[in-house]
Design an enzyme around this catalytic site. Structure first.
Site, PDB file in Angstrom:
ATOM      1  N   ALA A  76     -58.489 -64.838 -65.218  1.00 44.78           N
ATOM      2  CA  ALA A  76     -57.545 -65.947 -65.360  1.00 44.78           C
ATOM      3  C   ALA A  76     -57.226 -66.598 -64.005  1.00 44.78           C
ATOM      4  O   ALA A  76     -57.265 -67.824 -63.863  1.00 44.78           O
ATOM      5  CB  ALA A  76     -56.265 -65.446 -66.016  1.00 44.78           C
ATOM      6  N   GLU A  77     -56.926 -65.766 -63.006  1.00 40.56           N
ATOM      7  CA  GLU A  77     -56.430 -66.317 -61.741  1.00 40.56           C
ATOM      8  C   GLU A  77     -57.537 -67.008 -60.944  1.00 40.56           C
ATOM      9  O   GLU A  77     -57.275 -68.004 -60.278  1.00 40.56           O
ATOM     10  CB  GLU A  77     -55.746 -65.222 -60.915  1.00 40.56           C
ATOM     11  CG  GLU A  77     -54.495 -64.638 -61.591  1.00 40.56           C
ATOM     12  CD  GLU A  77     -54.793 -63.577 -62.636  1.00 40.56           C
ATOM     13  OE1 GLU A  77     -55.987 -63.229 -62.814  1.00 40.56           O
ATOM     14  OE2 GLU A  77     -53.843 -63.099 -63.294  1.00 40.56           O
ATOM     15  N   ARG A 147     -61.522 -52.160 -68.440  1.00 40.68           N
ATOM     16  CA  ARG A 147     -60.860 -52.394 -67.153  1.00 40.68           C
ATOM     17  C   ARG A 147     -59.897 -51.273 -66.774  1.00 40.68           C
ATOM     18  O   ARG A 147     -58.900 -51.527 -66.091  1.00 40.68           O
ATOM     19  CB  ARG A 147     -60.208 -53.790 -67.142  1.00 40.68           C
ATOM     20  CG  ARG A 147     -59.291 -54.103 -68.280  1.00 40.68           C
ATOM     21  CD  ARG A 147     -59.095 -55.606 -68.542  1.00 40.68           C
ATOM     22  NE  ARG A 147     -58.691 -56.424 -67.423  1.00 40.68           N
ATOM     23  CZ  ARG A 147     -58.309 -57.710 -67.534  1.00 40.68           C
ATOM     24  NH1 ARG A 147     -58.260 -58.297 -68.721  1.00 40.68           N
ATOM     25  NH2 ARG A 147     -57.973 -58.403 -66.494  1.00 40.68           N
ATOM     26  N   ARG A 209     -51.732 -60.500 -73.440  1.00 40.77           N
ATOM     27  CA  ARG A 209     -52.985 -59.948 -73.959  1.00 40.77           C
ATOM     28  C   ARG A 209     -52.659 -58.691 -74.773  1.00 40.77           C
ATOM     29  O   ARG A 209     -52.360 -57.627 -74.220  1.00 40.77           O
ATOM     30  CB  ARG A 209     -53.940 -59.567 -72.814  1.00 40.77           C
ATOM     31  CG  ARG A 209     -54.414 -60.750 -71.980  1.00 40.77           C
ATOM     32  CD  ARG A 209     -55.462 -61.569 -72.718  1.00 40.77           C
ATOM     33  NE  ARG A 209     -55.997 -62.655 -71.917  1.00 40.77           N
ATOM     34  CZ  ARG A 209     -55.547 -63.917 -71.908  1.00 40.77           C
ATOM     35  NH1 ARG A 209     -54.508 -64.261 -72.660  1.00 40.77           N
ATOM     36  NH2 ARG A 209     -56.116 -64.846 -71.170  1.00 40.77           N
ATOM     37  N   THR A 268     -47.955 -74.473 -74.240  1.00 39.15           N
ATOM     38  CA  THR A 268     -49.241 -74.931 -74.780  1.00 39.15           C
ATOM     39  C   THR A 268     -49.279 -74.635 -76.275  1.00 39.15           C
ATOM     40  O   THR A 268     -48.699 -73.658 -76.751  1.00 39.15           O
ATOM     41  CB  THR A 268     -50.425 -74.258 -74.056  1.00 39.15           C
ATOM     42  OG1 THR A 268     -50.295 -72.833 -74.185  1.00 39.15           O
ATOM     43  CG2 THR A 268     -50.449 -74.611 -72.578  1.00 39.15           C
ATOM     44  N   GLY A 273     -52.415 -79.637 -78.130  1.00 39.52           N
ATOM     45  CA  GLY A 273     -51.957 -80.118 -76.831  1.00 39.52           C
ATOM     46  C   GLY A 273     -50.851 -79.260 -76.235  1.00 39.52           C
ATOM     47  O   GLY A 273     -50.799 -78.052 -76.461  1.00 39.52           O
ATOM     48  N   THR A 298     -60.108 -72.143 -71.581  1.00 43.63           N
ATOM     49  CA  THR A 298     -59.480 -73.459 -71.808  1.00 43.63           C
ATOM     50  C   THR A 298     -58.080 -73.505 -71.202  1.00 43.63           C
ATOM     51  O   THR A 298     -57.698 -74.462 -70.532  1.00 43.63           O
ATOM     52  CB  THR A 298     -59.383 -73.741 -73.322  1.00 43.63           C
ATOM     53  OG1 THR A 298     -60.673 -73.588 -73.895  1.00 43.63           O
ATOM     54  CG2 THR A 298     -58.863 -75.141 -73.586  1.00 43.63           C
ATOM     55  N   ASP A 300     -56.838 -71.676 -68.821  1.00 41.58           N
ATOM     56  CA  ASP A 300     -56.888 -71.604 -67.351  1.00 41.58           C
ATOM     57  C   ASP A 300     -57.285 -72.958 -66.758  1.00 41.58           C
ATOM     58  O   ASP A 300     -56.755 -73.372 -65.719  1.00 41.58           O
ATOM     59  CB  ASP A 300     -57.882 -70.526 -66.902  1.00 41.58           C
ATOM     60  CG  ASP A 300     -57.490 -69.147 -67.404  1.00 41.58           C
ATOM     61  OD1 ASP A 300     -56.279 -68.933 -67.648  1.00 41.58           O
ATOM     62  OD2 ASP A 300     -58.385 -68.300 -67.563  1.00 41.58           O
ATOM     63  N   ASP A 336     -66.409 -68.818 -68.406  1.00 44.38           N
ATOM     64  CA  ASP A 336     -64.950 -68.941 -68.314  1.00 44.38           C
ATOM     65  C   ASP A 336     -64.493 -70.124 -67.466  1.00 44.38           C
ATOM     66  O   ASP A 336     -63.334 -70.510 -67.500  1.00 44.38           O
ATOM     67  CB  ASP A 336     -64.383 -67.686 -67.623  1.00 44.38           C
ATOM     68  CG  ASP A 336     -63.910 -66.640 -68.604  1.00 44.38           C
ATOM     69  OD1 ASP A 336     -64.672 -66.327 -69.531  1.00 44.38           O
ATOM     70  OD2 ASP A 336     -62.779 -66.144 -68.429  1.00 44.38           O
TER      71      ASP A 336
HETATM   72  O1  LIG Z   1     -58.481 -62.119 -70.695  1.00 44.38           O
HETATM   73  C1  LIG Z   1     -58.373 -61.868 -69.501  1.00 44.38           C
HETATM   74  O2  LIG Z   1     -57.751 -60.892 -69.149  1.00 44.38           O
HETATM   75  C2  LIG Z   1     -58.941 -62.724 -68.451  1.00 44.38           C
HETATM   76  O3  LIG Z   1     -58.468 -62.737 -67.353  1.00 44.38           O
HETATM   77  C3  LIG Z   1     -60.146 -63.533 -68.649  1.00 44.38           C
HETATM   78  C4  LIG Z   1     -60.007 -64.572 -69.718  1.00 44.38           C
HETATM   79  O4  LIG Z   1     -61.299 -64.827 -70.088  1.00 44.38           O
HETATM   80  C5  LIG Z   1     -59.286 -65.783 -69.271  1.00 44.38           C
HETATM   81  O5  LIG Z   1     -57.978 -65.556 -68.890  1.00 44.38           O
HETATM   82  C6  LIG Z   1     -59.362 -66.886 -70.332  1.00 44.38           C
HETATM   83  O6  LIG Z   1     -58.137 -67.257 -70.883  1.00 44.38           O
HETATM   84  P1  LIG Z   1     -57.898 -68.640 -71.652  1.00 44.38           P
HETATM   85  O7  LIG Z   1     -57.971 -69.717 -70.618  1.00 44.38           O
HETATM   86  O8  LIG Z   1     -56.553 -68.529 -72.255  1.00 44.38           O
HETATM   87  O9  LIG Z   1     -58.996 -68.744 -72.660  1.00 44.38           O
END
Ligand SMILES: O=C(O)C(=O)C[C@H](O)[C@H](O)COP(=O)(O)O
Length: 358
Positions: A76-77, A147, A209, A268, A273, A298, A300, A336
């Protein structure tokens, strides 16, 4: 032993240990330099978190039957850092990564996307991975995380260059990071505090998550971080299921904005949107139409673009517009990462997209 080693990552600190001991760079005797002897650049945005290797079978092949995997860096980051940099912001990703071929693969790939990386290389701990199986309804896309016992799960705030965060305009992390270990819960809190102390704006994507922790654990931990956050991005479903708020996205944004001390709240709402609350006013923007190739990333892409445009001086409604356009483009790209150009985003915003451009 874990070491702060930036030798092969673009920057090196002549007196790194002393700087870390004493906190702010003004206490260090020499300025940080890169390998060619230049001064370390300050980034507009610094992000902190885990980036995994994403393994997905080509097409719609099932995981249990896959003979091969496409491999990409994904987190994500770093996704947010890349999206922001694609829209013109300079970005650095901070993390702790195993000193292995897999760790080097992640860092090399991210650097190839044009962001700076500032990494604590670790001789202990694993590289996180996730397996992704694309599917439409009724199955839906499925993610399997691997992980546990990762290098980043042991990362402490004192291992990172706090100056980098305090010299940035925005520090960004997500609710995924504190879900990874109890150490990272403290680290996330401490880095947010350090950013605030240095006058850096803090931005946070709630990113619940369910496969990492329960809604109760997430609520308890993440609401504790809220006082250190300026800009909150949260999915409407997370505001409802994790925080227990009720109402439509506009009401959710307003409630979050007035109940906590955020300057900006973005809620979101998937294919519908997003809404943004700022200065007690709620603005909304619909999602752009898109043919989806890969939906992962999307959110991110949206967040990275929103931050970049706010840094560029846009007001919240305009930043939402560019964020929605970037998110819609991301959905057309495998992987991603939002490998978009600023021109493509402009074209979507001006609604001039065509099926074939020639
Ligand atoms: O899930 C995790 O822990 C991650 O870090 C990787 C994810 O693939 C991204 O965060 C995608 O997230 P969206 O942008 O919401 O689709």
């Amino acid at each position: 032993m874990d070491v702060v080693d930036r030798r092969n990552i673009a920057t090196t600190y002549n007196s790194a240990d002393r700087c870390l001991e004493h906190g702010r760079r003004r206490h260090c005797q020499s300025l940080p330099t890169d390998s060619e002897g230049g001064t370390v650049s300050e980034s507009d945005i610094v992000t902190f978190g885990e980036t995994m290797l994403r393994l997905s079978p080509p097409g719609n092949e099932r995981l249990e039957n896959a003979d091969e995997f496409e491999v990409r860096a994904a987190g994500a980051e770093s996704n947010v850092a890349i999206a922001a940099s694609r829209l013109g912001a300079s970005a650095t990703w901070l993390s702790k990564v195993p000193e292995t071929a897999l760790g080097r693969r992640v860092v090399g790939e991210l650097r190839g996307h044009g962001i700076e990386t500032d990494v604590v290389w670790s001789h202990r701990g694993r590289q996180g991975t996730y397996y992704l199986e694309h599917a439409g309804k009724p199955r839906g896309t499925n993610v399997i995380y691997d992980r546990d016992d990762t290098a980043i799960s042991t990362a402490e705030a004192r291992e990172f260059d706090i100056d980098r965060i305090q010299d940035a305009k925005v520090f960004f992390t997500t609710g995924i990071t504190p879900a990874l270990s109890s150490t990272l819960r403290d680290t996330t809190l401490n880095l947010l505090k350090a950013a605030r102390k240095g006058g850096t704006t803090t931005a946070f994507d709630f990113n619940f998550r369910r496969k990492l922790w329960s809604p109760d654990e997430a609520r308890e931990t993440l609401t504790r971080l809220f006082p250190g956050i300026d800009v909150l991005v949260i999915a409407a479903r997370d505001a409802r299921t994790v925080l227990g708020f009720e109402g439509d996205p506009r009401q959710l944004a307003h409630k979050l904005g007035s109940q906590y001390d955020f300057t900006t709240v973005v809620v979101t709402r998937g294919s519908e949107g997003a809404v943004g609350w700022h200065d007690s006013v709620v603005h909304d923007h619909d999602a752009y139409e898109t043919d989806t190739i890969d939906p992962i990333g999307t959110g991110d892409a949206f967040t990275g673009a929103f931050i970049a445009r706010r840094l560029d001086g846009d007001n919240v409604p305009t930043a939402l517009e560019y964020a929605a356009a970037t998110a819609s483009l991301k959905r057309t790209i495998p992987g991603d990462v939002a490998l978009v150009t600023a021109d493509e985003v402009e074209t979507v915003v001006s609604e001039q997209s065509e099926e074939i451009s020639r």
